[in-house]
Write a protein that holds these residues in place. Structure first.
Motif, PDB file in Angstrom:
ATOM      1  N   LYS A   7      76.821  10.830  -0.320  1.00 48.86           N
ATOM      2  CA  LYS A   7      75.666  10.552   0.439  1.00 48.86           C
ATOM      3  C   LYS A   7      75.191   9.690   1.815  1.00 48.86           C
ATOM      4  CE  LYS A   7      74.230   8.734  -3.978  1.00 48.86           C
ATOM      5  NZ  LYS A   7      73.852   7.526  -5.172  1.00 48.86           N
ATOM      6  N   ALA A  11      73.334  11.641   5.059  1.00 50.91           N
ATOM      7  CA  ALA A  11      72.178  11.003   5.395  1.00 50.91           C
ATOM      8  C   ALA A  11      72.842  11.730   7.597  1.00 50.91           C
ATOM      9  CB  ALA A  11      72.165  10.037   5.752  1.00 50.91           C
ATOM     10  N   GLU A  14      71.207  15.247   7.880  1.00 45.59           N
ATOM     11  CA  GLU A  14      69.602  14.855   7.200  1.00 45.59           C
ATOM     12  C   GLU A  14      69.609  14.551   8.582  1.00 45.59           C
ATOM     13  OE1 GLU A  14      66.093  16.243   5.930  1.00 45.59           O
ATOM     14  OE2 GLU A  14      67.918  16.775   4.585  1.00 45.59           O
TER      15      GLU A  14
END
Length: 107
Positions: A7, A11, A14
């Motif tokens: 995760k 992030a 992104e």
């Protein structure tokens, strides 16, 4: 290890979508486009195979990490994330490989 690392990495990947390609390796990959990302995945897959053939555990782990990383870059570039892959793996859990493959050929 939990999925927290995946995760966190998702992030960061992104966030790199809006970064200057001169300031970030990942931003540079995004800027070069899908073919460059796919080329990197192919290179890393080949290096993973070579490491496995060498049989050195540390090399295998290193190369698989590179492969996973570049695969996650692809996922992010396509608007997907590790949770999408984890959901698919969860869906397959408990199915035999033969059953799972048969279900794909019927679609």
């Amino acid at each position: 290890m939990s999925d927290a690392v995946l995760k966190q990495l998702a992030a960061v990947l992104e966030a790199r979508k809006g970064a200057d390609p001169d300031s970030s390796y990942v931003a540079k990959l995004y800027d070069k486009g899908l073919d460059s990302i796919l080329k990197k995945i192919g290179e890393e897959a080949t290096e993973t195979v070579m490491a496995a053939k060498d049989g050195v555990p540390e090399k295998i782990v290193y190369e698989v990490a590179d492969l996973w990383f570049h695969t996650m870059v692809l996922l992010a570039q396509q608007g997907l994330g590790p949770e999408d892959v984890l959901k698919e793996l969860e869906r397959r859990f408990g199915l035999s490989g033969l059953e799972e493959k048969a279900s794909r050929t019927c679609q």
